[in-house]
Structures are given as structure tokens and as C-alpha cells.
Design an enzyme around this catalytic site. Structure first.
Site, PDB file in Angstrom:
ATOM      1  N   GLY A  32      -8.039   0.345  13.759  1.00 52.91           N
ATOM      2  CA  GLY A  32      -7.385  -0.535  12.742  1.00 52.91           C
ATOM      3  C   GLY A  32      -6.339   0.246  11.908  1.00 52.91           C
TER       4      GLY A  32
ATOM      5  N   ARG B   4     -12.010  25.851  21.178  1.00 52.76           N
ATOM      6  CA  ARG B   4     -10.526  25.188  21.640  1.00 52.76           C
ATOM      7  C   ARG B   4     -10.852  23.648  21.806  1.00 52.76           C
ATOM      8  NH1 ARG B   4     -10.776  30.227  23.379  1.00 52.76           N
ATOM      9  NH2 ARG B   4     -11.620  29.584  25.488  1.00 52.76           N
TER      10      ARG B   4
ATOM     11  N   TYR C 296       0.765  -1.188  -0.042  1.00 49.72           N
ATOM     12  CA  TYR C 296       0.057   0.104   0.056  1.00 49.72           C
ATOM     13  C   TYR C 296       0.901   1.180  -0.077  1.00 49.72           C
ATOM     14  CZ  TYR C 296      -4.267  -2.795   0.876  1.00 49.72           C
ATOM     15  OH  TYR C 296      -5.210  -3.613   0.502  1.00 49.72           O
TER      16      TYR C 296
ATOM     17  N   ARG D 172       3.757   8.952   5.713  1.00 44.41           N
ATOM     18  CA  ARG D 172       2.760   9.751   6.507  1.00 44.41           C
ATOM     19  C   ARG D 172       1.659  10.135   5.491  1.00 44.41           C
ATOM     20  NH1 ARG D 172       5.912  15.115   8.173  1.00 44.41           N
ATOM     21  NH2 ARG D 172       5.111  14.724  10.285  1.00 44.41           N
TER      22      ARG D 172
ATOM     23  N   LYS E 290       7.120   9.444  13.844  1.00 44.94           N
ATOM     24  CA  LYS E 290       6.052   8.670  13.237  1.00 44.94           C
ATOM     25  C   LYS E 290       5.363   7.973  14.315  1.00 44.94           C
ATOM     26  CE  LYS E 290       3.139   6.593  10.355  1.00 44.94           C
ATOM     27  NZ  LYS E 290       3.713   5.760   9.063  1.00 44.94           N
TER      28      LYS E 290
ATOM     29  N   THR F  40       5.875  -4.570   9.710  1.00 45.44           N
ATOM     30  CA  THR F  40       6.709  -4.649  11.022  1.00 45.44           C
ATOM     31  C   THR F  40       5.657  -5.069  11.945  1.00 45.44           C
ATOM     32  OG1 THR F  40       8.140  -2.713  10.445  1.00 45.44           O
ATOM     33  CG2 THR F  40       8.438  -3.522  12.706  1.00 45.44           C
TER      34      THR F  40
ATOM     35  N   PHE G  84     -10.591  -1.244   7.714  1.00 44.37           N
ATOM     36  CA  PHE G  84     -10.323  -0.647   8.650  1.00 44.37           C
ATOM     37  C   PHE G  84     -10.659   0.996   8.879  1.00 44.37           C
ATOM     38  CE2 PHE G  84      -6.081   0.562   6.737  1.00 44.37           C
ATOM     39  CZ  PHE G  84      -6.032   1.903   7.017  1.00 44.37           C
ATOM     40  N   LYS G  85     -11.073   1.500   7.518  1.00 45.32           N
ATOM     41  CA  LYS G  85     -11.745   2.732   7.460  1.00 45.32           C
ATOM     42  C   LYS G  85     -12.387   3.035   6.175  1.00 45.32           C
ATOM     43  CE  LYS G  85      -9.140   6.411   6.204  1.00 45.32           C
ATOM     44  NZ  LYS G  85      -9.298   6.795   4.850  1.00 45.32           N
TER      45      LYS G  85
ATOM     46  N   CYS H 170      -0.936   1.491  11.154  1.00 44.13           N
ATOM     47  CA  CYS H 170      -0.136   2.270  11.664  1.00 44.13           C
ATOM     48  C   CYS H 170      -0.922   2.696  13.238  1.00 44.13           C
ATOM     49  CB  CYS H 170      -0.379   3.739  10.935  1.00 44.13           C
ATOM     50  SG  CYS H 170       0.893   3.699   9.404  1.00 44.13           S
TER      51      CYS H 170
ATOM     52  N   ASN I 160       1.301   8.752  15.565  1.00 45.42           N
ATOM     53  CA  ASN I 160      -0.192   7.931  15.162  1.00 45.42           C
ATOM     54  C   ASN I 160      -0.485   7.804  16.859  1.00 45.42           C
ATOM     55  OD1 ASN I 160      -0.570   7.518  12.654  1.00 45.42           O
ATOM     56  ND2 ASN I 160       1.454   6.190  12.665  1.00 45.42           N
TER      57      ASN I 160
END
Length: 417
Positions: A264, A253, A13, A161, A213, A85, A332-333, A267, A217
Site C-alpha cells: 500500500g 548474499r 504527508y 524519497r 523514483k 498523482t 498501509f504500514k 508510492c 519503488n
């Protein structure tokens, strides 16, 4: 510094879009992946993942001769490693075996002056470990950890990112954090990325780039955990959490995120644990946020059980074996086909075990269900809408336009609340 040939290790991806963008700049790119099917697909000018516009960029790059895929690394001027990873077992300890394998696979084709960049999201110290693996495999070359600025090979960490569904645009427009093991390593990496990056290449050291990174996340994970915990509290107090969040966000704020069924992806659901593994005593808030988000799927399943019991109580003629549960969304999204670390998959997996009736899944972005959902049936929206219990897990665009189904709805994304 010129890079005539770039090697992309890992064509998933992140790796494939990155390779395609380099190739679109008329640079020769050799993509390397252990998946023969992915290699063959790319060499036909096609793609094996879903990402808007990527198919056109890859097709053009392959036809014009700037992108080619293989399973074995070949000589190049720069090597970018973008491999998974995962975790070791159930303790969330990072597993660097794929980075190690990738490092050793390119070692034999390295030459003096080459640049090696680790793009994989990694625990702090992974880039240095990669450099050690390379040095062990190639004692005839020098590396930054022993020869500093005078090393034969430049090594850096530059984490991706980007947002799935917007990868091609964000690869070009987003700033890049570049962490070289030496200033010259950083300069070489910046020169490579400025081939296509319109954002700023911000230079730091390798460890800070790795931690950056993970921090980005983890920040998002903590904020999502607040929203998810808020949704559980509101359910107990009979409050519409989405209305509450909308009202609270009117404060100048306050910017509360939207709750969901969990967290999910490759990352946000993974990276915080890398910080925890490095500093378990200190990362208390990060640990609790991970636990909140990891436990949300079980809470959703509990709501499904409640719905089943309510149906049986209200309809004495209904048998538990007659109840049909349909789960809307697996990714996951929204609007992608990526099921990695998806809380929706976890939820459906548990539902199929407790449901004595039929369990169906509506996921318009895939053609077949993963093996872990072998007791479920993949159906279209119309069929799924006929179920007794509707579990809304992902707010895909296709679901937004179809209207709320008639069954008992468990809404985790606020689409049919």
C-alpha cells in the site's frame, strides 16, 4: 542564489513536513492547499496528519511567523509542487490533473527568475508537461523547453524519497536526486535544497530523476512480490514462511523481505504502474510483481473464509451470524495513520461483505473509520481480542506489546504466528 520566500503547493504527508523544514531555517514559507480545514489547522499551529515531531516544528514555525497557509497561491521565489498523482479509472494510467491544476494556479504569480520544482512522483515526461502548461498560461515569460539556459523560469524535478514515520529526519539526511530541464535549472534547485539537506544533491536531467523514483519503488515492489508469493507457497506446503525467510537470510548474499497482506501507500503500490504505462510490452516483470501484490488481499480474504468454515465445523452450536471477526490495523504500514492504497482497508472492505456476523476494526492511529467500512465498528485492542477470528494486518507497536489474542489468528505480518 537567495530564496526569501518559498511556496509549497500541497500540504499533505510530504508537502507539510517539507514546508516546515524550510521554515525552521528561518525562511518565509507560504503553504497552499485546496483543503480549507488543513489550512485553518496549520494556521493555528497544529497539524492534520500524524508524523513524529512534526507538530512541534509546525507550531514553532507558525508562532515565529515563518509558515503560513492559504488556499490561493501568492508570489514567491520558488514554488514546490507536491500534489497527488492518481490513476485514471481501472487501467492504472497516470492522471496528471492535480499537477496541471497546481501549475495553472501558480502561473499567474510567476515572475522572471522564479524556480518551479515538481516533487510529486510522476510518470516520465511529467516535468516537461508541467513546463508546457506554465508556458501556455504565461506567454510573456520564457521557459527551458524553448529558451534553454536563458529562460526566465527555471524548472526541475526532485522526487521525495522519505519513509513515513521518519520524514523529518530523512528530508534532512537523505541524498536528493535533482533533475533540472537545464544545468542552470539543476543548479538553482540544488541551491534551494541545500538550505536544509545534509545529504548530497545528485544532479541529473528531469526524465532520469522521474524514472529514478519509479525505479526505486519498483525495485522494492518486485522484492515484496517475491516474499508475498513465497508466503502463499509456504502456506500450501505447511511451512512457516517467517522461519524460512529468517533461515534463508543467514546466507551472506540473500536478503528476502518480510511478506505482508499486499502493498500500500502512495508510492510502492502506485509508481510501478507509471513505468508499465510508458512501456507496457517491456515492463513484464514489473507488471507481474504488481499483480502478485495486488492479488494478495484476495488470498487473505480466502483464508478468512477458511477460518469461518473451520469454526462452524468444530462447533456445531455456532451459527455463522454469531462469528465475530476483528481486523487489527488499517494503515498501509506500521505506526502511521496513512490509509492511502492500504491493502488492509481493501481486505476489511471485502470481509465486511462476506461476514454475516459482526466485523470490528482495531486501528489505534485513527479516530473514525473511512466511509467504505460503514458496516464495521472501530474498537480498542481489548474488545478486538475477544473476536472469534483475528486478522492481523499491520504490526503496530501497540499490537506487539499486547500479546496474541485467543481467537483463530490469520497472521499476515508474522506478529502472532
Amino acid at each position: 542564489m537567495q530564496f526569501k520566500t518559498i511556496s509549497m503547493i500541497g500540504l499533505g504527508y510530504i508537502g507539510l513536513p517539507t514546508a516546515a523544514v524550510f521554515a525552521s531555517r528561518k525562511i518565509k514559507v507560504i503553504g497552499v492547499d485546496v483543503n480549507q480545514n488543513a489550512v485553518d489547522t496549520i494556521n493555528r499551529g497544529e497539524i492534520h496528519i500524524i508524523e513524529p515531531d512534526l507538530d512541534m516544528v509546525v507550531h514553532a514555525a507558525v508562532v515565529e511567523g515563518y509558515l503560513r497557509a492559504t488556499t490561493v497561491p501568492e508570489p514567491a521565489d520558488a514554488f514546490l509542487i507536491a500534489v497527488p498523482t492518481p490513476f485514471k479509472g481501472d487501467n492504472h494510467d497516470p492522471d496528471l490533473r492535480y499537477i496541471e491544476s497546481a501549475s495553472k494556479s501558480i502561473a499567474s504569480v510567476l515572475k522572471k527568475g522564479d524556480l518551479v520544482i515538481l516533487e510529486s512522483t510522476s510518470p516520465v515526461g511529467a516535468t516537461e508537461q508541467m513546463a508546457e502548461w506554465l508556458a501556455e498560461a504565461r506567454p510573456d515569460l520564457t521557459f527551458p523547453q524553448t529558451h534553454g539556459e536563458d529562460s526566465d523560469i527555471r524548472v526541475a524535478h526532485c522526487p521525495e524519497r522519505v519513509l513515513p514515520g521518519h520524514v523529518l529526519r530523512e528530508l534532512v539526511q537523505n541524498d536528493r536526486v535533482v533533475g533540472g530541464m537545464t544545468p542552470k535549472c539543476s543548479a538553482a534547485a540544488c541551491a534551494l535544497y541545500k538550505t536544509f539537506v545534509e545529504g548530497e544533491c545528485v544532479v541529473t536531467n528531469a526524465r532520469t530523476a522521474e524514472m529514478c523514483k519509479l525505479t526505486e519503488n519498483s525495485f522494492r515492489d518486485v522484492n515484496i512480490a517475491f516474499a508475498n508469493e513465497l508466503s502463499i507457497i509456504c502456506d500450501k506446503l505447511n511451512i512457516d514462511v517467517w522461519e524460512l525467510v529468517e533461515l534463508a537470510n543467514r546466507h551472506p548474499r540473500v536478503n528476502i523481505l518480510q511478506p505482508g497482506p499486499g502493498v500500500g501507500g502512495h508510492c510502492i503500490a502506485v509508481d510501478p504502474w507509471f513505468i508499465v504505462s510508458s512501456a507496457p510490452e517491456e515492463a513484464r516483470l514489473i507488471t507481474v510483481a504488481r499483480q502478485v501484490n495486488d492479488n494478495k488481499p484476495a488470498w487473505v480474504v480466502g483464508k478468512v473464509v477458511e477460518a469461518i468454515n473451520e469454526i462452524l465445523l468444530s462447533d456445531k452450536c455456532k451459527k455463522v451470524e454469531d462469528i465475530v471477526i476483528s481486523c487489527f490495523g488499517l494503515a498501509f504500514k506500521a505506526n502511521i495513520d496513512d490509509l492511502r492504497e492500504s491493502p488492509a482497508v481493501n481486505i476489511v472492505k471485502k470481509i465486511q461483505l462476506i461476514n454475516r456476523g459482526k466485523t470490528t476494526v482495531v486501528e489505534p492511529n485513527i479516530s473514525e473509520l473511512p466511509g467504505v467500512l460503514d458496516q464495521c465498528e472501530l474498537v480498542d485492542i481489548q474488545e478486538g481480542a475477544k473476536a472469534d477470528v483475528i486478522v492481523e494486518l499491520v504490526d503496530h507497536n501497540q499490537f506487539k506489546v499486547c500479546g496474541a489474542p485467543a481467537g483463530k489468528i490469520i497472521s499476515t505480518r508474522g506478529l502472532w504466528r
